[in-house]
Design a protein around this motif. Structure first.
Motif, short mmCIF file in Angstrom:
data_model
loop_
_atom_site.label_atom_id
_atom_site.label_comp_id
_atom_site.label_asym_id
_atom_site.label_seq_id
_atom_site.Cartn_x
_atom_site.Cartn_y
_atom_site.Cartn_z
N TYR A 78 2.21 12.57 -10.25
CA TYR A 78 1.95 12.97 -11.64
C TYR A 78 2.61 12.04 -12.66
O TYR A 78 2.15 11.94 -13.80
N GLY A 79 3.68 11.38 -12.25
CA GLY A 79 4.34 10.46 -13.17
C GLY A 79 3.80 9.04 -13.11
O GLY A 79 3.70 8.36 -14.13
N PHE A 80 3.40 8.60 -11.89
CA PHE A 80 2.95 7.22 -11.70
C PHE A 80 1.50 7.13 -11.22
O PHE A 80 1.03 6.04 -10.91
N ARG A 81 0.82 8.27 -11.13
CA ARG A 81 -0.58 8.31 -10.69
C ARG A 81 -0.76 7.65 -9.33
O ARG A 81 -1.74 6.95 -9.08
N THR A 82 0.20 7.88 -8.44
CA THR A 82 0.16 7.30 -7.10
C THR A 82 0.29 8.41 -6.07
O THR A 82 1.28 9.14 -6.06
N ARG A 83 -0.71 8.53 -5.23
CA ARG A 83 -0.73 9.56 -4.19
C ARG A 83 -0.15 8.95 -2.91
O ARG A 83 -0.68 7.97 -2.39
N ILE A 84 0.92 9.53 -2.39
CA ILE A 84 1.69 8.92 -1.30
C ILE A 84 1.53 9.74 -0.04
O ILE A 84 1.64 10.97 -0.05
N ALA A 85 1.28 9.07 1.07
CA ALA A 85 1.15 9.74 2.36
C ALA A 85 2.48 10.35 2.78
O ALA A 85 3.55 9.84 2.46
N THR A 86 2.41 11.44 3.50
CA THR A 86 3.62 12.14 3.95
C THR A 86 4.08 11.69 5.33
O THR A 86 5.22 11.93 5.71
N GLU A 87 3.21 11.04 6.10
CA GLU A 87 3.55 10.66 7.47
C GLU A 87 4.43 9.43 7.50
O GLU A 87 4.31 8.52 6.67
N ASP A 88 5.33 9.37 8.47
CA ASP A 88 6.12 8.16 8.70
C ASP A 88 5.24 7.09 9.34
O ASP A 88 4.21 7.39 9.95
N TRP A 89 5.65 5.85 9.20
CA TRP A 89 4.94 4.76 9.87
C TRP A 89 4.99 4.95 11.39
O TRP A 89 6.06 5.18 11.96
N ASP A 90 3.84 4.83 12.04
CA ASP A 90 3.79 4.92 13.49
C ASP A 90 2.59 4.14 14.00
O ASP A 90 1.45 4.59 13.88
N PRO A 91 2.81 2.93 14.53
CA PRO A 91 4.11 2.27 14.69
C PRO A 91 4.58 1.62 13.39
O PRO A 91 3.81 1.54 12.43
N VAL A 92 5.81 1.16 13.36
CA VAL A 92 6.31 0.41 12.21
C VAL A 92 5.54 -0.90 12.12
O VAL A 92 5.43 -1.63 13.11
N PRO A 93 4.96 -1.22 10.97
CA PRO A 93 4.15 -2.43 10.86
C PRO A 93 4.98 -3.70 10.98
O PRO A 93 6.20 -3.70 10.78
N LEU A 94 4.30 -4.76 11.32
CA LEU A 94 4.91 -6.09 11.37
C LEU A 94 5.63 -6.35 10.05
O LEU A 94 5.07 -6.18 8.98
N SER A 95 6.89 -6.76 10.12
CA SER A 95 7.67 -6.98 8.89
C SER A 95 7.23 -8.28 8.22
O SER A 95 6.69 -9.18 8.87
N PRO A 96 7.45 -8.40 6.90
CA PRO A 96 7.09 -9.65 6.23
C PRO A 96 7.74 -10.88 6.85
O PRO A 96 7.09 -11.91 7.03
N VAL A 97 9.03 -10.79 7.20
CA VAL A 97 9.71 -11.97 7.75
C VAL A 97 9.15 -12.33 9.12
O VAL A 97 9.13 -13.51 9.50
N ALA A 98 8.68 -11.34 9.87
CA ALA A 98 8.06 -11.63 11.16
C ALA A 98 6.63 -12.15 10.99
O ALA A 98 6.11 -12.86 11.86
N ALA A 99 5.99 -11.80 9.88
CA ALA A 99 4.62 -12.24 9.64
C ALA A 99 4.55 -13.69 9.21
O ALA A 99 3.59 -14.40 9.55
N VAL A 100 5.55 -14.14 8.46
CA VAL A 100 5.49 -15.47 7.84
C VAL A 100 5.20 -16.60 8.84
O VAL A 100 4.36 -17.46 8.56
#
Length: 313
Positions: free
Chosen positions: A222-244
């Motif tokens: 309601y403050g930022f007009r952003t709807r956020i998922a409630t689930e945790d990451w599963d699996p944890v995505p590839l990190s930016p430093v690992a992607a580079v």
């Protein structure tokens, strides 16, 4: 839902540049509708209303990935599109959970599918050369996208759970069929984090509260007009430093402000180090804060010049 002749896109696709913006709803590989806007390159358009449109294949396109709580309509995103369109065509879109796009934000995980849909749309419009430019959360997304979607390859690893495939669409006349893949030819990450779960600054601690707490998600909605998922990451995505390291041979530019209140300078330096010698160009901008709101027109112009130059090289 789109008709069969329009493929994965809920608007027609014609491989010519026009003078007016084109609006579309794109459908991601996991079925989320994403609002998107295509704007032609304004360079070289003459005063004559009858001037012929330039073939899209000869013009690069910049796909803009906004930061968390942003959207296609935010003033900073529109300003970036205006500056970029002086050098290239531009596609802006709203990540899932933002603006008029469907779904809920996963804060950088499945957003890679949203970006892939936008890049694929650029190619179905006829563009052969595509640059992704991401800010903050969008910066982490363009890095992962650059690693997971490569020319002629399929997504690697479990960080993206829906396989990459060629996207096919037909021209509005139904007489022509083309194919586009969702890889980028150059990548620009502005104010991107290097690693997940960073809480070393007060703004990031507040952001984690917004994302992880029910009361915070209400503020986000309601403050930022952003709807956020409630689930945790599963699996944890590839990190930016690992992607580079996986982005090469595509050119990579990292841009970061020395007054960024979210991510201190060890983040861009870590990313640049992971790219290896010659793997990335690093710009540390004096006096700059965070992401698209802090990027002035001069910096945006330099980024667009780098992008078009990298493609030419």
């Amino acid at each position: 839902m789109s008709s069969a002749s329009e493929g994965r896109f809920l608007s027609s696709s014609v491989p010519l540049l026009t003078r007016v913006p084109r609006f579309a709803t794109l459908l991601t590989d996991d079925g989320v509708p994403v609002e998107a806007v295509y704007e032609p390159c304004t360079a070289g358009f003459g005063a004559s209303a009858g001037a012929r449109a330039e073939p899209a294949a000869d013009t690069p396109v910049i796909v803009v990935a906004h930061g968390f709580t942003g959207s296609v309509d935010r003033p900073a995103v529109r300003r970036a599109a205006r500056v970029f369109s002086q050098r290239a065509a531009v596609i802006t879109f709203s990540f899932r959970g933002h603006g008029r796009s469907g779904g809920r934000s996963t804060v950088g995980d499945r957003e890679v599918l949203d970006l892939a849909a936008a890049v694929a749309w650029a190619r179905t419009l006829g563009h052969r050369r595509v640059v992704t430019v991401g800010f903050s959360m969008g910066g982490s997304v363009v890095l992962r996208h650059g690693a997971l979607y490569t020319d002629g390859s399929e997504a690697r690893g479990a960080a993206v759970r829906v396989p990459v495939r060629e996207w096919r669409t037909e021209a509005h006349s139904g007489a022509h069929s083309g194919a586009g893949v969702a890889h980028s030819d150059a990548v620009v990450a502005v104010s991107a984090p290097a690693r997940w779960y960073y809480r070393g600054t007060a703004p990031m601690r507040r952001l984690h509260w917004v994302v992880t707490r029910p009361s915070g998600r209400l503020v986000g909605r309601y403050g930022f007009r952003t709807r956020i998922a409630t689930e945790d990451w599963d699996p944890v995505p590839l990190s930016p430093v690992a992607a580079v390291p996986l982005i090469a041979p595509a050119p990579l530019l990292l841009v970061h402000g020395d007054r960024d209140p979210y991510f201190p300078l060890d983040h861009p330096r870590m990313l640049a180090g992971a790219a290896g010698e010659g793997g990335a160009e690093l710009w540390l901008e004096r006096g700059m804060g965070h992401a698209e709101n802090a990027a002035d027109d001069a910096l945006l112009g330099r980024i667009a010049d780098w992008a078009t130059g990298a493609l030419s090289a």
